[in-house]
Every structure is written in C-alpha cells, then in structure tokens.
Motif scaffolding. Structure first.
Motif: not given
Length: 181
Positions: A94-96, A104-109, A112-114
C-alpha cells in the motif's frame, strides 16, 4: 460481505500496478541515463558496478539497476547479479502504491516511515534526485509537481516533450527486445 470479496482484488490490482511501474521505471532509468546530461552527472558520482534496488518488503516486486560507468544505468529486472549496494524498501504494498501512483511524494513517504534505506544515505539522495529528474520528464507537469519535491523552473515544454518522447521510445524498444529474447 461484498467488501471481503473486493479487498483481495484491490490488493492484487495494487501488486500488479507496482510490479508494472517497477518495470517501467527500471527501463526508464536506463533510458534517461542515455539521453540526459544532468542524470549522467549525478550518476557519475556513483561507483562503477553500483547496484540499486527498489523493492516492496519482504519479498515483493523489485527493480534493480546497475551503474555501468560514465553516468549510464543498466536495468537488470528483478534479479541482482550480486548483492546490492543500495536498497530502498517500501514496508508494504500500500505504501509503494501511494508513491508509485503519485499520491504521495517519496520524501513524504520516507518522513512518514513508509520506507527504509539500506545503504549509503548520500547514494540514496543521489538516486532520489535521478528518480525525480526522470519523473519531471515522463509525467505531465501537474502530476510531476505532486511527485517530486521541487519541479525544476528551468525545464521548458519543448525540452520536456522531446526528452519524454525519447525516453518512452527507448522504454518501448527495451520492452520489445525483452519479449523477443
């Protein structure tokens, strides 16, 4: 009752989407390294033979590219010829999906510890810049602005369209070559 039937189909659709996106991204990384001098400059700082992996934990879809020298990448598919030097791992499909569907931006992910980074952080930052450059070329500006931390102000429409066309042509050619092999 209906939700119980739909949930596995949604999971399967996300898994297939992520797998397809990894294939496209891997081939596109190879293509952009052949045509864009900014990507080549970033990649030249990586050691020759450097293996980069992006994957879904624990044993999900993955892409593997190798820096072959002179700023060029080679896409290896989902199997590495040797241990990877840098691995960016999504903790869940789901995160990927959130990142690869540009919700969602990579930096935000990462914030958010994803996702996890296994390897040298400076190489991870460099590869993120390469991925961001790729996304600015191949995505429409509206979508790219959502996907990357900062959209380059000096990237004008003619350069974007020409680069995107060249990248997509190389990706399509690589897909055809893979099918023929």
């Amino acid at each position: 009752m209906l939700a119980k039937r739909i949930q596995p189909m949604v999971f399967q659709a996300r898994r297939l989407y992520v797998e397809l996106m990894f294939q496209v991204m891997g081939r596109a990384l190879q293509a952009v390294s052949e045509i864009d001098s900014a990507v080549q400059k970033e990649a030249r700082a990586l050691p020759d033979g450097f293996l980069f992996e992006m994957m879904v934990m624990p044993d999900g879809s993955r892409l593997i590219v190798e820096h072959t020298g002179n700023g060029r990448f080679h896409y290896h598919g989902d199997s590495a010829p040797r241990p990877v030097d840098l691995s960016i791992q999504f903790k869940h499909i789901a995160h990927a999906f959130l990142v690869l569907s540009f919700q969602e931006k990579t930096s935000v992910a990462f914030a958010n510890d994803r996702m996890l980074v296994d390897g040298d952080i400076s190489y991870a930052i460099r590869m993120t810049r390469v991925l961001n450059r790729l996304e600015t070329f191949i995505l429409p500006k509206l979508v790219a602005k959502r996907a990357v931390k900062e959209y380059p102000s000096n990237l004008h429409l003619p350069e974007k369209l020409l680069s995107a066309a060249r990248i997509y042509l190389k990706v399509a050619t690589h897909f055809v070559e893979t099918v023929r092999a």
